[in-house]
Every structure is written in C-alpha cells, then in structure tokens.
Enzyme design. Structure first.
Site, PDB file in Angstrom:
ATOM      1  N   HIS C 233       0.805  -1.220   0.000  1.00 43.29           N
ATOM      2  CA  HIS C 233       0.000   0.000   0.000  1.00 43.29           C
ATOM      3  C   HIS C 233       0.839   1.272   0.000  1.00 43.29           C
ATOM      4  O   HIS C 233       0.318   2.351  -0.198  1.00 43.29           O
ATOM      5  CB  HIS C 233      -1.007  -0.045   1.155  1.00 43.29           C
ATOM      6  N   GLU C 305       5.838 -33.957  -1.016  1.00 40.07           N
ATOM      7  CA  GLU C 305       4.603 -33.425  -1.575  1.00 40.07           C
ATOM      8  C   GLU C 305       4.922 -32.697  -2.869  1.00 40.07           C
ATOM      9  O   GLU C 305       6.022 -32.176  -3.055  1.00 40.07           O
ATOM     10  CB  GLU C 305       3.968 -32.458  -0.567  1.00 40.07           C
TER      11      GLU C 305
END
Lengths: 272, 206, 441
Positions: C233, C305
């Site tokens: 931001h 994984e």
C-alpha cells in the site's frame, strides 16, 4: 452492439488463466503418479478395474456386499489381520442395527482391567470396544506368521496404490509361478503383488469357503469383491456423506458464483 | 506511483467507493433505467447467499467441538456390589466423573425417610431415589450441584456433614443419607445416574 | 499502516480543534468515537475503500486475495484440528484416524486442511509467477517482493512440519530426509541435526517440536503478510502494463471494483477447492502415508509433496551432498536478490519480446523440474534435472542481468487509461465507453 464483444473479454481472461492453471494442476499429480508407479519397480503391473458399487461420483456402498465382506473378514482375514481403528459400533455404517451389533460384539472376548486385584481379565466385547486383535502385539504376530507381519486393514484401501481394485486383484491373483521363476520357501506367487512373492497364503481359495446368510454364491471372486467393499467402507466410512455434501456445496457455489459474477459485471459496467 | 504518492487521492474516507459507484449507476445517461434496482437486488441476493454459506460452514467447526462419537459411545461401568459391607461406600468412575455407591444401614434409611418433604430445598422422597426393593443401595453422582467439587463422605474417616450423608468441603454444602441437599449453597440434590441391576449383586451404570 | 503520514498531516494542522484526536468522518457516533481514538475504520476505508488501484488488473491479480482466504481457512481448520490431535508417536496416527471417524465433521476439517496446503501452494505459485511475468519485483517494490519470498519460505517450513504430524511412513521418512539435509554442513552439520531431532533419530521429541512450530509459524505468516500488505500500500500495485499510474484516470477505487472482482474470484476458487476436498481428497497425497511410521522400513520410493518437487529435483541433480544442499538453498535464496539481477527498466514482459519467451521457457523448465522431482534418481532423469537446474539459475544469473543490453523493448503505452480504452474498442471507441470513465475521474 459492444455488449457481445465485451462479454468475450472475461472469457478470454478466464481462458488465459486456465491455460496457466492447467499445467500446474496437471503436472503435479502426473509427477506424483509416476513416482508411485516407479515404486513398484520397472515391471509395471496392470491392476484390472473391478466394478464396485462405490465407483464414480454418485456411487454408494452396497450394504449387503459390505456385510458379506465383514463376514469374510471375520471368518477368514481376522485370524491374522487386525483392524485396530474400528469399533463394533462403527458397523452401523454398513447397515447393522444396534441390537445386531451388541449381539455380534458379545461373541468376542476382549481384555479389560485391571480389576481390584490388579489383574487383567477377559470379558465379552461391547459395541464401544475396538475390534478384537488377533495378536497381542506385532512381535507375537510375526512369530506366528513365519516372520511376516500381517498389516492392519483399517485404512488398507487408502494405503495401497489402486485401492479396492488392487485388493480385489491381489485376492484373486494367486497362480502357479511362470516357468523359470522360483518362489522362495514360505512365499506364494501372486501376479498383482509388487515383486510377485507374497508371504500370505491364498486366503480365499475354495468356493463356499464362507456360507453367506443371504444365499449369495460364495465364489472366490464374489468373496474378494465383498471383502474389498467392506475394506473400502472401513477406510473411508465418510465417503457417502462427503460426496453428498460435495454435490450440494458445488451447486451452492455455482449459484453464488453466478450471482457474484452478475454483480461484478454490473459494478464494472460503468467503467467499460 | 510517485505522482499518486505526491498527491494523495482527495477522495475523503467518508465517501467510500460504493456510494461513488451507486451515483454513477443511477446516472440518467447510463442507458439502463432498471440498473440500480437490478444491481441492488443482485447485491442483496449475493450478500444473503454469502451469509448463509458462511453460517452453514461455521457449523462443522462448532460441531467438531461437541462430544465425538467415541465419547458418546463410552462404555457403561459395571459395579460388583457383593464386597460392599453395610455402612460402606465405593466410588467408581463413569464418563470421567465419580459415582458414589453406598450400602446404607437401616438407621440411615430410617433417618432419610423421617424427614418431612417440606423441610427439603429440592423435595424428593427417599423411595424415589433408590430402585424399588433395593432400599439399601443409594447410587448418586459424586458431583456437588453447587460448582462441581467432589463431596467428602465416602471413606469412614471423612466428615459426612451434619446430616450423615456427604459434605462438600469447597463451599460447605451438606447432603443427607439420601444424597439430598440440606444446607449450604448447592441448589439441588446429588444427581442419580442411569443405572440398572443386572443381577442381585451387580449394577450397570450408563 | 499507510494512514500514518496522513494523520501526521492532520495533527500538525494548527486549526484542528481536537489536536490529539483523529479527524474522523465516520457518521455512526459509536464508530466515530472509536475512530477518533483509534482510526482503524478510517484506515480500512482508506486502504480498502478509496485506495486508488490501477484500473487494468487481469485475473492474475486475484491471487493475493485467494492466498489470504486460504490462510484464513488453514488457520481456522488447523486450530480445531489441533484440539483433537495428539502429538505423540504412539498416538498421532490413531488420533488422526479418530478425527476421520469419530470427531463430528472431523473428516471435512482434516481433508480441507490437508488439501488446503496444496491449494495454498497452487495459489502462491501463480501469485509469484504473476510477479515474475509482470515485473512486480522491480523498483520500487523490491521489499514487497522480498517479504513475499519470506512468506514462501515460511509456508514451506510450515507445510513440511504439518506433513510430519500424521506420523505415517511418508511423514517419518520425509522428516528424516529433510532434516538430514543439514548434516551436509561441514563441522556443525551433525550437531545441528541432533539438535533438530532432540535425539539420535526422528522421534517423539521431534514430533512434539514440529507440532509446536507448525502451530506457531502460521501466526508468523500472518504478521509478515501484514507487512507485505503495508509495503504494497506504500508503493501501490503493479499492473499488467507495468507502467505506474500517472493521473486519476488510471486508477479506480479498490471498493467496489476490486472487492467484487476478488469476491467472484474467491467463489470460483472455492469450487476448485471443494472438488478436491469432497471428490478426490487423497488425490494429491501419497498412499504410503496411510501406513503408520516404521523406523525400520523405508518406503521403496520417497517423494515429497508435489509442491516441493522442483526444489527436490535440484537437490538430487547434484552428485555431491553439500553441493546439492547449497544449490537447493540457492534456488530459493536467489529470489531475494532478483530485483537487482534484472537490469531491464521495463517491468511487464508484454513489452519485452525476447525475455517473454525466455521466461515462458523458464516456466516450462520449472514444470519439468517438478516432474523429474517425482521420478526415481536414475538416468535419464538425473541428466534432465541437471539441464533444468542449469537453466533455472542461468535465467536469473545470466539472462536477466545481460539480456537488457541487447533487447529492444516495445514502446510502452502513454498511460494505463489510454491503453485500456484503446484496447477495449479495437477501433473507434463507442462514445459511451470513453465518456463515462472520463466523467467519473
């Protein structure tokens, strides 16, 4: 007339997104699958596909088959294989009522205790008890089985590549070793077992080995299908609830997605 | 971005974009008069769908903290009554709580039955707190109905309170020989669990 | 957050009647009372309401919000699962099975959590790919990017330790292999591994500390995510053109335009998530992890994984133990210096005709690494892994630093608004289409 043109834009964007997502989604399982296949060695064994009641998205467990499968487990497999994750009360899942389960459980003696004298004792099982284990511990199981440990069957369907198809194939896959292959002492030839030499003697070997109460003919293939159905239920007792919930979830999300997309288009209309 | 940083947007925080956008949507030159109505309806529908969805999905999280199936199925407890002499008591565990099993003397039964119901805070006859024909056997949950302590009175050396039953040391509740509250802050009699006699000398709690 | 500078400005205004209170514009008196003392409502309105956002995001810009949603799902399911899980080698496997069978909706929570990890990596990989393609890591967004890399590494650590908790065969052997990576370090390696294990093998102390850290790290991720958003931001978002917004015509308020677009994206994402959880919950898992951990028997073929496979492939591409570990670590750490390796001032690959193709090759290369990572460590896979590893590093260390010297970028558009409006019509613009945004702006 610009509407139809504009409507293409999100479609194109979605297509672009899909083009990127697809390889990511497709590659991962491909990589995994190939890894698992490699585990079986270079000789790739083709597991035949068995028609099961629980196949597909809307499949459910055939209760009668699962109950017959439990009978096979009880009368054949349970001599060596434990199912430590299951309790007798879980059998409501294959359609037994509480009275049947209580009667069934009381046939088994389980260990309890210690009593007031500090001694363990045997008593008839209750529905809340875990399935009786054939051996007190792994060492005892090995000692009774020529050094091989009969694995626990609670989640066997999830613990083997091929799942229920593999278990069925394994149970009907015993045959004479092909010429040139010597089977080691105490081992048996099975065309679907990785490495083909399995310590387990053919467990289902004669037609009519169990007597089904519902009159179903107990062929080896029938018994194998039934026990695979029972073990599939044992591994995934939530399967039916899961799929039913999934269908509702996806219908709900599709409607919500349509609404959200309509609002999005409305909100963005003044920009385009 | 440097420009944006140098000139912070003058949109004031009190003028959120939604109002801004609605104003545009309502613009007469928008070319679709029903626009705002339709968008409001759509927003309402999408908003309510979202609210329902979030609400429904909260349930599995909440329900997962309720007693699980194995807890609900917890075994009942069998108690052998044979070894308990008159005037003695044993404590057994059931659902993680103590259950008091007391074999009362004739005098204790007499005392309990002599009390007029009007004197009791939580009126109950002694007969209603035992199984018919098993007047000697008082089986109650050993949990004080005040704030959950375990009352004294099971061991012969324990203080049994002013009424010969149990005495809760936490806040001084006195129970009589029928397990009824007689004095102190507890509002109710000691609870009676579900149990049945499976034989003359054996009960099953639960 | 970024509200800071504005507050300062208002507070230093001598005409402000209440000098120590925030000049809140909130209407509701109760909310205003809070907002004057703690201007979180003003902050949310500023940062998520009127926040000027480039008007030309494509759907790749949805993935930050998707990652945020996934983090929330993971923490919510994780917290309730931790109430049922037992971090003890004798109990862990059975406690997970109890969750699946006896805990109310336990199967749903566990499958959502396990598959949520995969979904998280899919989302984050696409989010990172977006940054690489559109040059979001370049000045002034270097710190934003680096915080993102920190988040990625934290996620990998969390996912790895989470995978150990069910205490299946893959849990145990994955933990053994990954912790053993540290033994490659000279001199201190063995000591570090013993320290990590709290013993002489992966065992109960290891499981306990992994559970503790698996619970802790997600909240560290929340903290770094907050910093990631703060940094975002300050600089504002990049966009598909890679040019900064110059005028107000180039931006639109975050709300309602991107709140609704993100919401739509989230619903589509949840459909994919639901398909995985409800219809193929074990598809991305490995059957061996349904076999309880056995320290005496290693599974025939250990695969991590899927989301670790590219890095696992790099590890195995090097025949030297220390070399493999260094290269695998380097594959991650190189991302930290990426903003300074890329010498081109042009952000978006749309305007870099050569870099674009070399980057797409890099993408395929990453996919190939993922594929060989799941293959056995033998030829030809080792050779493929070595070639892909070389290209992985060459892209960062050779192509990006030197390509800009030869490559002629395409002309950049004058402004976002001009590019968007020209593209939309594909010819003379319909009057309505141009007029309205102009009016708005």
């Amino acid at each position: 007339m610009r509407r139809p043109l504009l409507m293409l834009v999100p479609t194109l964007k979605a297509a672009a997104l899909a083009a990127v997502l697809a390889p990511v989604l497709a590659l991962a399982p491909a990589a995994l699958g190939s890894g698992a296949r490699a585990a079986e060695g270079h000789d790739v064994i083709h597991i035949p596909d068995t028609r099961f009641s629980f196949d597909g998205i809307f499949g459910t467990f055939d209760r009668a088959s699962a109950q017959r499968g439990f009978q096979v487990y009880k009368e054949v497999c349970s001599a060596c294989h434990s199912m430590r994750q299951l309790s007798y009360r879980h059998l409501t899942g294959i359609g037994l009522n509480p009275a049947q389960i209580a009667a069934l459980a009381s046939q088994f003696q389980v260990q309890d205790g210690p009593n007031d004298n500090g001694e363990m004792f045997e008593r008839p099982a209750r529905p809340s008890d875990h399935f009786r284990r054939p051996f007190a511990n792994d060492a005892a199981a090995r000692a009774a089985n020529n050094g091989a440990l009969p694995p626990d069957l609670s989640v066997m369907v999830k613990a083997r590549e091929g799942g229920a198809d593999y278990l069925h194939a394994l149970l009907v896959g015993y045959e004479e070793p092909p010429p040139g292959i010597t089977v080691m002492e105490g081992m048996h030839y099975n065309k679907y077992f990785p490495g083909h030499q399995i310590a387990m003697a053919p467990p289902l070997n004669t037609e009519g080995q169990v007597t089904y109460a519902d009159g179903t003919k107990a062929t080896v293939d029938q018994m194998a299908t039934d026990v695979a159905t029972f073990l599939a239920w044992a591994a995934e007792p939530e399967l039916e609830q899961r799929r039913a919930m999934g269908v509702r979830m996806i219908i709900f999300l599709t409607i919500l997605g349509g609404l959200a997309y309509a609002v999005k288009r409305k909100v963005w209309a003044d920009l385009h | 971005m440097a420009d944006v940083l140098a000139n912070p947007p003058k949109t004031s925080p009190s003028e959120p974009g939604s109002r801004h956008a609605d104003a545009v949507g309502a613009h007469p030159h928008g070319g679709h008069e029903e626009g705002p109505v339709r968008r409001d309806f759509l927003k309402l529908a999408a908003g309510s769908f979202t609210a329902v969805g979030v609400g429904v999905m909260a349930w599995p999280f909440i329900h997962s903290m309720n007693p699980s199936q194995d807890v609900l199925a917890l075994a009942s407890t069998d108690v052998e009554l044979g070894p308990i002499a008159e005037g003695q008591a044993v404590t057994v565990m059931w659902r993680g709580k103590p259950v008091f099993v007391r074999r009362r003397t004739a005098q204790e039964i007499q005392e309990a039955r002599a009390v007029p119901l009007g004197e009791l805070r939580d009126p109950a006859t002694d007969q209603s707190r035992v199984k018919p024909g098993k007047d000697q056997w008082l089986i109650v949950l050993g949990v004080c109905t005040h704030l959950g302590c375990v009352p004294l009175g099971q061991k012969p050396t324990d203080a049994r309170g002013d009424y010969g039953g149990w005495f809760c040391p936490c806040h001084g509740s006195h129970y009589d020989t029928a397990g009824r509250i007689r004095r102190g802050p507890a509002p109710l009699n000691l609870a009676i669990p579900d149990y049945s006699f499976t034989s003359d000398t054996r009960i099953r709690v639960g | 957050m970024a509200a800071g500078p504005h507050d300062q400005h208002e507070l230093s205004d001598p005409d402000s009647d209440v000098r120590h209170m925030h000049d809140s514009k909130v209407q509701n008196p109760v909310l205003r009372w809070i907002d004057q003392r703690m201007p979180v409502i003003s902050m949310i309105q500023l940062e998520y309401g009127s926040f000027p956002t480039p008007r030309n995001f494509n759907y790749f810009w949805n993935f930050g919000a998707l990652a945020m949603v996934t983090l929330v799902i993971m923490i919510a399911t994780g917290v309730v699962l931790s109430m049922q899980y037992a971090a003890n080698t004798h109990l862990a496997f059975d406690s997970v099975e109890r969750i699946m069978r006896d805990v109310n909706y336990g199967w749903l929570l566990r499958y959502a959590h396990a598959n949520g990890a995969s979904m998280f990596f899919i989302v984050v990989y696409i989010h990172m790919w977006r940054s690489l393609y559109y040059g979001s890591y370049k000045s002034p967004r270097e710190l934003l990017w680096m915080l993102g890399v920190v988040l990625f590494i934290l996620m990998m650590a969390t996912a790895f330790m989470g995978y150990v908790l069910p205490w299946g065969q893959m849990s145990f052997w994955g933990a053994t292999v990954i912790t053993n990576l540290f033994s490659a370090l000279p001199v201190v390696g063995e000591h570090i591994v013993t320290w990590l294990w709290g013993g002489f093998s992966v065992d109960n102390p290891t499981l306990n500390r992994f559970f503790s850290l698996h619970f802790l790290l997600p909240f560290v991720i929340v903290g770094v995510t907050f910093l990631h958003v703060v940094a975002l931001h300050i600089t504002g978002s990049n966009n598909p053109l890679g040019i900064e917004p110059k005028t107000k015509k180039d931006t639109i308020p975050f709300h309602p335009y991107y709140t609704i677009k993100d919401s739509f994206g989230i619903v589509v994402y949840l459909v994919v998530f639901a398909i995985l959880v409800f219809f193929m919950p074990n598809y991305l898992g490995h059957p061996d992890n349904y076999i309880p951990a056995n320290p005496l028997v290693t599974p025939a073929h250990i695969v991590p994984e899927w989301y670790f496979l590219p890095f696992y492939a790099i590890l195995r591409a090097v025949p030297n133990k220390l070399g493999g570990v260094v290269l695998m670590g380097g594959a991650l750490l190189i991302l930290f210096v990426l903003p300074w390796l890329d010498s081109s001032p042009v952000r978006s690959m749309r305007f870099r005709p050569i870099a674009k193709w070399l980057f797409l090759v890099w993408t395929v290369n990453f996919g190939v690494l993922m594929w060989v990572g799941g293959k056995p460590a033998e030829q030809p896979y080792i050779l493929i892994a070595q070639i892909c590893t070389a290209y992985y590093f060459a892209y960062f260390l050779v192509i990006l630093p030197f390509l800009a010297k030869f490559e002629r970028p395409l002309p950049l558009p004058e402004s976002i608004a001009r590019a968007v409006l020209t593209r939309k019509g594909g010819g003379p613009l319909p009057a309505g289409a141009t007029a309205k945004p102009m009016e708005k702006a």
